[in-house]
Design an enzyme around this catalytic site. Structure first.
Site, PDB file in Angstrom:
ATOM      1  N   ARG A  54       3.391   4.302   6.347  1.00 26.62           N
ATOM      2  CA  ARG A  54       3.840   3.270   7.537  1.00 26.62           C
ATOM      3  C   ARG A  54       4.256   1.939   7.121  1.00 26.62           C
ATOM      4  NH1 ARG A  54      -1.647   5.018  10.515  1.00 26.62           N
ATOM      5  NH2 ARG A  54      -2.472   4.368   8.545  1.00 26.62           N
TER       6      ARG A  54
ATOM      7  N   HIS B  37      -2.384  -4.358   5.122  1.00 28.38           N
ATOM      8  CA  HIS B  37      -1.895  -3.720   6.365  1.00 28.38           C
ATOM      9  C   HIS B  37      -3.136  -3.464   7.194  1.00 28.38           C
ATOM     10  CE1 HIS B  37      -2.198   0.562   5.750  1.00 28.38           C
ATOM     11  NE2 HIS B  37      -2.119   0.321   4.390  1.00 28.38           N
TER      12      HIS B  37
ATOM     13  N   CYS C 170      -6.054   0.298   7.080  1.00 26.64           N
ATOM     14  CA  CYS C 170      -5.938   0.812   5.822  1.00 26.64           C
ATOM     15  C   CYS C 170      -7.062   1.581   5.209  1.00 26.64           C
ATOM     16  CB  CYS C 170      -5.908  -0.592   4.774  1.00 26.64           C
ATOM     17  SG  CYS C 170      -5.535  -0.017   2.968  1.00 26.64           S
TER      18      CYS C 170
ATOM     19  N   CYS D 223       0.713  -1.118   0.082  1.00 25.81           N
ATOM     20  CA  CYS D 223      -0.004   0.067  -0.195  1.00 25.81           C
ATOM     21  C   CYS D 223       0.953   1.184  -0.050  1.00 25.81           C
ATOM     22  CB  CYS D 223      -0.856  -0.032   1.276  1.00 25.81           C
ATOM     23  SG  CYS D 223      -2.188   1.527   1.500  1.00 25.81           S
TER      24      CYS D 223
ATOM     25  N   ASP E  47       0.529   3.724   1.813  1.00 24.16           N
ATOM     26  CA  ASP E  47       0.498   4.258   3.306  1.00 24.16           C
ATOM     27  C   ASP E  47       2.071   4.505   3.749  1.00 24.16           C
ATOM     28  OD1 ASP E  47       0.362   4.089   6.280  1.00 24.16           O
ATOM     29  OD2 ASP E  47      -1.519   3.712   5.815  1.00 24.16           O
TER      30      ASP E  47
END
Lengths: 255, 244
Positions: free
Chosen positions: A91, A147, A150, A87, A89
């Protein structure tokens, strides 16, 4: 609500919580989130040039110059063994979570690490990456990593049943994994929305793995056993990582 | 085939299955130890930070980089968890708004309108396979998915062939890597919600070029104000820097 004081807003919240005590957990999480956002908003803006300069010079000194053999070879060619979908994202970068070093993994990052089914024109960026990795780079593994928390999956699960969307591109994209949403909602045993989202995060990985097989060159390589497909889920709340195989039995049909 | 031949084949099959199982097992062990190493060295050592991140991400950067295994921005620019929302696609391409939905503009929409990042950084790089494929394409229509995607950089190829006609193919590819990157920066401005924030000074657009042969990083920023005052659609940049 405009011009309402902080005290008035808190009083309203307290009244609600006294009537609906079960909302306490949700309220606590949201207040913590708000606190984090407000502290970040008040912090000094970063100098983007300085941030990039520091990051690059540190990489050059600590990694590039200390590994001349590796980087010399990489300058000639790359031969990663992995194609990784993760993703976007901030993190969940696989270089951190799975410690991938330069040269190890060709990485695609998009919202919720989704893979659409084979299409010559729609969302062709994904197909281009898979074709490049499988046919040209000849990777040995494709790993799709979902994850926790999300935003893309939460967005998918939040699309109302009548299908009305409010975004230009996001919701059309995440609906690639509608089959995961349907499955999770059908299998639900009264779980909370948050638990349903977690289930959907994992089920969406399986939908993407299934979609991978609609790419002829992927199917061929899997049948020849030169390519393995793996699903994974990184949970940064609990600090855990799940990894699984799809049980694929590909046999040629009798003619 | 006599009985002994059949037995031999059976043994070979068994051996193949064992080797595959071993390979699979090794891979699982490898990935497991990679994750445990991250957990021990980074996650547990910064537990409070990771717990805060678990609540919310507030990255200041959105980075668009190539999927090439050698150019991960977390490695080359040291972005840590929470710092950069990242798109990685073949040849770090951004298509214009009018081309319709792509995986890239879905992520752009999220980063700009929901996360409200302050910087978009598009990073190109040396020896890009995607750009090479663009420069090598024979015609628009082809069965290759790779070419269906990189054809979006067609205008960059045309400009390169004009500007760099005297150079050899490798040098032309290098020229195109930067040309395509600049086209992507301009394409970002075709998204109304991006242009609006840039015009208000809330969002900066930067280009970056990573050369992994000589290990250098060049960076420049789109000068929106100057583009507006000069009334031009052509890219104007400022704050150009090189680190090597």
């Amino acid at each position: 609500m405009a011009g309402q004081s902080y005290e008035e807003a808190i009083a309203e919240l307290n009244k609600l919580l006294s009537e609906k005590a079960d909302l306490g957990g949700v309220a606590a999480a949201k207040i913590k989130q708000l606190t984090a956002e407000l502290s970040a908003a008040g912090s000094k803006p970063i100098n983007s040039d300085e941030r990039i300069r520091t990051g690059f010079t540190q990489f050059k000194k600590e990694k590039f110059e200390k590994n001349p053999d590796l980087f010399g070879k990489l300058a000639e060619a790359q031969s990663p063994k992995f194609l990784v979908f993760a993703c976007s994202d901030s993190r969940v970068c696989p270089s951190h979570v799975l410690n991938f070093q330069p040269g190890e993994a060709f990485v695609v990052r998009n919202i919720a690490s989704m893979i659409p089914p084979y299409d010559q024109t729609k969302y062709s960026g994904t197909g281009a990456a898979i074709e490049y990795a499988v046919v040209h780079l000849k990777v040995e593994n494709i790993m799709v990593i979902g994850h926790s928390c999300c935003g893309g999956i939460k967005g998918l699960m939040s699309i109302p049943d009548d299908g009305t969307t409010s975004s230009e591109f996001i919701e059309s994209w995440v609906q690639i994994c509608n089959p995961a949403k349907s499955k999770v909602k059908a299998d639900t045993k009264g779980q909370s929305f948050s638990e349903l989202c977690t289930n959907c995060e994992k089920e969406a990985v399986n939908v993407s793995l299934g979609n991978l097989l609609t790419y002829p060159f992927v199917r061929d390589a899997v049948a020849k056993k030169t390519l393995a497909l793996k699903g994974a889920h990184y949970d940064f709340v609990n600090g855990s990582f799940d990894l699984w195989d799809l049980d694929l039995k590909i046999s040629p049909l009798p003619l | 085939m006599g009985p002994s031949g059949f037995t031999q084949q059976q043994e070979n099959n068994n051996q193949e299955t064992v080797t595959e199982a071993e390979k699979g097992h090794d891979l699982f062990n490898d990935l497991k130890s990679r994750f445990l190493s991250f957990k021990k060295n980074k996650y547990m050592g910064n537990l409070e930070h990771f717990q805060n991140l678990a609540q919310v991400q507030l990255p200041k950067f959105m980075v668009i980089a190539c999927g090439d295994s050698r150019v991960c921005p977390s490695n080359i620019l040291g972005f840590q968890p929470g710092e950069a929302f990242m798109i990685r696609n073949v040849a770090n391409l951004v298509t214009p708004f009018e081309n319709g939905p792509t995986e890239t503009n879905a992520a752009l929409e999220f980063a700009v309108t929901t996360l409200r990042v302050e910087n978009i950084l598009v990073i190109g790089h040396s020896c890009c396979g995607g750009i090479r494929a663009l420069m090598s394409m024979q015609d628009d229509a082809s069965g290759s998915l790779l070419e269906s995607w990189v054809v979006a950089g067609k205008n960059a190829r045309i400009k390169t062939e004009t500007a760099a006609s005297g150079l050899d193919f490798d040098q032309q590819c290098r020229h195109c890597e930067k040309e395509s990157l600049n086209h992507s920066l301009l394409n970002l401005l075709t998204y109304p919600w991006i242009e609006e924030r840039v015009s208000k000074g809330e969002l900066l657009i930067h280009g970056g070029y990573y050369d992994f042969i000589e290990c250098s990083f060049e960076k420049w920023t789109l000068d929106y104000l100057k583009m507006k005052t000069e009334g031009t659609d052509m890219l104007v940049v400022k704050d150009r820097m090189v680190w090597c």
